[in-house]
Design a protein around this motif. Sequence first.
Motif, mmCIF file in Angstrom:
data_model
loop_
_atom_site.group_PDB
_atom_site.id
_atom_site.type_symbol
_atom_site.label_atom_id
_atom_site.label_comp_id
_atom_site.label_asym_id
_atom_site.label_seq_id
_atom_site.Cartn_x
_atom_site.Cartn_y
_atom_site.Cartn_z
ATOM 1 N N ALA A 331 0.842 -1.201 0.000
ATOM 2 C CA ALA A 331 0.000 0.000 0.000
ATOM 3 C C ALA A 331 0.877 1.251 0.000
ATOM 4 C CB ALA A 331 -0.913 -0.012 1.218
ATOM 5 N N LEU A 332 0.503 2.232 -0.794
ATOM 6 C CA LEU A 332 1.279 3.452 -0.923
ATOM 7 C C LEU A 332 0.654 4.574 -0.115
ATOM 8 C CD1 LEU A 332 1.877 3.329 -4.783
ATOM 9 C CD2 LEU A 332 3.366 2.462 -2.977
ATOM 10 N N THR A 363 -4.014 5.894 -4.054
ATOM 11 C CA THR A 363 -3.662 7.053 -3.221
ATOM 12 C C THR A 363 -3.003 8.175 -4.011
ATOM 13 O OG1 THR A 363 -1.559 5.979 -2.679
ATOM 14 C CG2 THR A 363 -3.386 5.645 -1.152
ATOM 15 N N LEU A 364 -2.779 7.968 -5.300
ATOM 16 C CA LEU A 364 -2.067 8.954 -6.109
ATOM 17 C C LEU A 364 -3.031 9.969 -6.698
ATOM 18 C CD1 LEU A 364 0.699 9.730 -7.370
ATOM 19 C CD2 LEU A 364 0.091 8.257 -9.307
ATOM 20 N N SER A 365 -2.617 11.241 -6.698
ATOM 21 C CA SER A 365 -3.386 12.307 -7.337
ATOM 22 C C SER A 365 -2.471 13.072 -8.294
ATOM 23 C CB SER A 365 -3.963 13.272 -6.291
ATOM 24 O OG SER A 365 -4.877 12.612 -5.441
ATOM 25 N N LEU A 366 -2.966 13.217 -9.534
ATOM 26 C CA LEU A 366 -2.200 13.945 -10.555
ATOM 27 C C LEU A 366 -3.121 14.988 -11.183
ATOM 28 C CD1 LEU A 366 -0.425 10.875 -12.262
ATOM 29 C CD2 LEU A 366 0.502 12.382 -10.502
ATOM 30 N N PRO A 367 -3.268 16.135 -10.569
ATOM 31 C CA PRO A 367 -4.251 17.119 -11.015
ATOM 32 C C PRO A 367 -3.932 17.781 -12.364
ATOM 33 C CG PRO A 367 -2.908 18.012 -9.247
ATOM 34 C CD PRO A 367 -2.579 16.560 -9.329
ATOM 35 N N ASN A 368 -2.717 17.622 -12.863
ATOM 36 C CA ASN A 368 -2.357 18.261 -14.126
ATOM 37 C C ASN A 368 -2.153 17.251 -15.257
ATOM 38 O OD1 ASN A 368 -1.957 20.708 -15.475
ATOM 39 N ND2 ASN A 368 0.266 20.568 -15.299
ATOM 40 N N TYR A 375 0.210 -0.320 -20.251
ATOM 41 C CA TYR A 375 0.434 -1.530 -21.039
ATOM 42 C C TYR A 375 0.632 -2.737 -20.130
ATOM 43 C CZ TYR A 375 1.297 1.852 -24.776
ATOM 44 O OH TYR A 375 1.165 2.885 -25.676
ATOM 45 N N ASP A 376 -0.006 -3.849 -20.495
ATOM 46 C CA ASP A 376 0.200 -5.160 -19.846
ATOM 47 C C ASP A 376 -0.185 -5.157 -18.374
ATOM 48 O OD1 ASP A 376 1.213 -6.060 -22.274
ATOM 49 O OD2 ASP A 376 3.255 -5.476 -21.766
ATOM 50 N N ILE A 377 -1.207 -4.412 -18.011
ATOM 51 C CA ILE A 377 -1.683 -4.404 -16.626
ATOM 52 C C ILE A 377 -2.911 -5.308 -16.562
ATOM 53 C CG2 ILE A 377 -2.634 -3.016 -14.764
ATOM 54 C CD1 ILE A 377 -0.998 -0.681 -15.747
ATOM 55 N N TYR A 378 -2.789 -6.418 -15.805
ATOM 56 C CA TYR A 378 -3.864 -7.407 -15.690
ATOM 57 C C TYR A 378 -4.112 -7.714 -14.202
ATOM 58 C CZ TYR A 378 -2.298 -8.212 -20.477
ATOM 59 O OH TYR A 378 -1.917 -8.065 -21.784
ATOM 60 N N PRO A 379 -5.385 -7.722 -13.776
ATOM 61 C CA PRO A 379 -6.521 -7.135 -14.484
ATOM 62 C C PRO A 379 -6.487 -5.610 -14.349
ATOM 63 C CG PRO A 379 -7.224 -7.942 -12.375
ATOM 64 C CD PRO A 379 -5.770 -8.325 -12.487
ATOM 65 N N TRP A 380 -7.174 -4.943 -15.229
ATOM 66 C CA TRP A 380 -7.203 -3.479 -15.177
ATOM 67 C C TRP A 380 -8.073 -3.035 -14.006
ATOM 68 C CZ3 TRP A 380 -4.857 0.723 -16.322
ATOM 69 C CH2 TRP A 380 -5.513 1.957 -16.328
ATOM 70 N N PRO A 381 -7.550 -2.151 -13.116
ATOM 71 C CA PRO A 381 -8.290 -1.733 -11.907
ATOM 72 C C PRO A 381 -9.322 -0.644 -12.226
ATOM 73 C CG PRO A 381 -6.152 -0.685 -11.935
ATOM 74 C CD PRO A 381 -6.190 -1.564 -13.152
ATOM 75 N N HIS A 382 -10.442 -1.043 -12.769
ATOM 76 C CA HIS A 382 -11.432 -0.080 -13.257
ATOM 77 C C HIS A 382 -11.932 0.851 -12.153
ATOM 78 C CE1 HIS A 382 -14.837 1.643 -15.297
ATOM 79 N NE2 HIS A 382 -15.691 1.048 -14.456
ATOM 80 N N GLU A 383 -12.381 0.307 -11.057
ATOM 81 C CA GLU A 383 -12.947 1.142 -9.985
ATOM 82 C C GLU A 383 -11.883 2.051 -9.376
ATOM 83 O OE1 GLU A 383 -16.042 1.522 -9.346
ATOM 84 O OE2 GLU A 383 -16.702 -0.045 -10.733
ATOM 85 N N GLU A 384 -10.696 1.508 -9.162
ATOM 86 C CA GLU A 384 -9.615 2.317 -8.602
ATOM 87 C C GLU A 384 -9.243 3.463 -9.545
ATOM 88 O OE1 GLU A 384 -9.680 -0.870 -8.836
ATOM 89 O OE2 GLU A 384 -9.141 -1.834 -6.932
#
Length: 424
Positions: A331-332, A363-368, A375-384
């Motif tokens: 966890a980050l 936990t990451l926020s990138l407002p800009n 690429y190659d992320i399984y499974p894709w974390p849709h809700e997150e």
Amino acid sequence: MQTRDAKTANSKTKVSDIIGALQNILAHSQIIIPNLDTQYPISNTNFSAFKLDYQDINAIITERQQQLDAASHEISRFETVIDGINHIHQQLIVKKDKITQSMNLHKRLVSALWRLPTEILSQIFTHCLPTRCNLSPASKAVPMLLTRICRRWREVAVDMPSLWQRLYVGGDWQRAAFCYESWLKRSRGRPLSLELQCHKNNWTELRSLLQPYINQVSSLSLDVYQNVPQLEVTISDFLALEELNMILDWSSSESCIAQSISQPPCTLRNLTVTGGAFFDMEYSSTFNPAWAHLTNIRIALHEPSAFPQLLRLCPGLSSLTISTSFTAMEALEPFTHTQLQSLQIISNDLYDNDTEYLNLFDTLSLPNLRALEAYDIYPWPHEEFKAFLTRSKCPLESLTLDFTMSVTDEQQAEYVALIPSLEL
């Protein structure tokens, strides 16, 4: 002028006379081959069936020897004549080449290309430069090619510093050290883009070559080969460096990487580390504050927890490409990076339906953020990911997901509903 023409005419007459005489001789010449048959059947090896006259046979042999000597003498004399003809032929070739050269030189005097102003010729030369690769004195391409066409082109090319701002220095540069030094001198203080092959124990000599120009180097590419336990190149020596590209071998150690880039000059803005080695943020305590000035990074991380550490280390970062393994990701802590506009994430994990994706976006926020590639992320974390978009409130314009990832049209529609400016 008349004397020269007279000599030329006499020379042409002599050559034509020789050619005419030879043609006449060849037209009327015929080699007569004597009748060499005798009463003795040479092809029959059963000599016992014939009565042999040894005195007569010896006389035949003596005659054949005389004939052979005469033929050999004729061949020798003819070869001498042929040598003389070949010599005249070679002189005629030289004469033809000189006439052609003189004619071409005089043609250039009336050629539009020859009369182009230096400014226009310089622009043409600039557009001839390759756009991607660095160049070397051994290359047959521009700019070296331009110095071999004619004197004027060479003078114009050598006097253009912009043609000599990129240089590839291979492992055998010592053989042509003078050529490399001449190349660097022609840059005349302009920013330099260098690509160096890094072998064991070759930096000391190479540094002596580069030292007078080291503060001109704005772009540096290092090809690190096998059996280089410690990178001898000191990045901090390049005080004007803006871009650093490191191509590493699989055998390169993490400490070697960290040591080489821990103390960059404050001018560095772009960092790319590619190859087989991974970057470990445990060495980040040795990094100097110049990392805060980096704006573009492409790097392979040892573990995903290094991702937020890298963002903290580089608050001015606007573009980031990372590759790492997200397996067993811890966890980050919540973190916001206000400057990052472009993010590319490449997972090194093998596809596994049973793997639970672990909180990269939790936990990451990138407002800009304006562009995201994954690429190659399984499974894709849709809700997150939806929560990340809601939390960041970013002006995302481009979202690129690997076509093999299981992202449905309905999920993509949900992203557009959250970010109306988004294009998929």
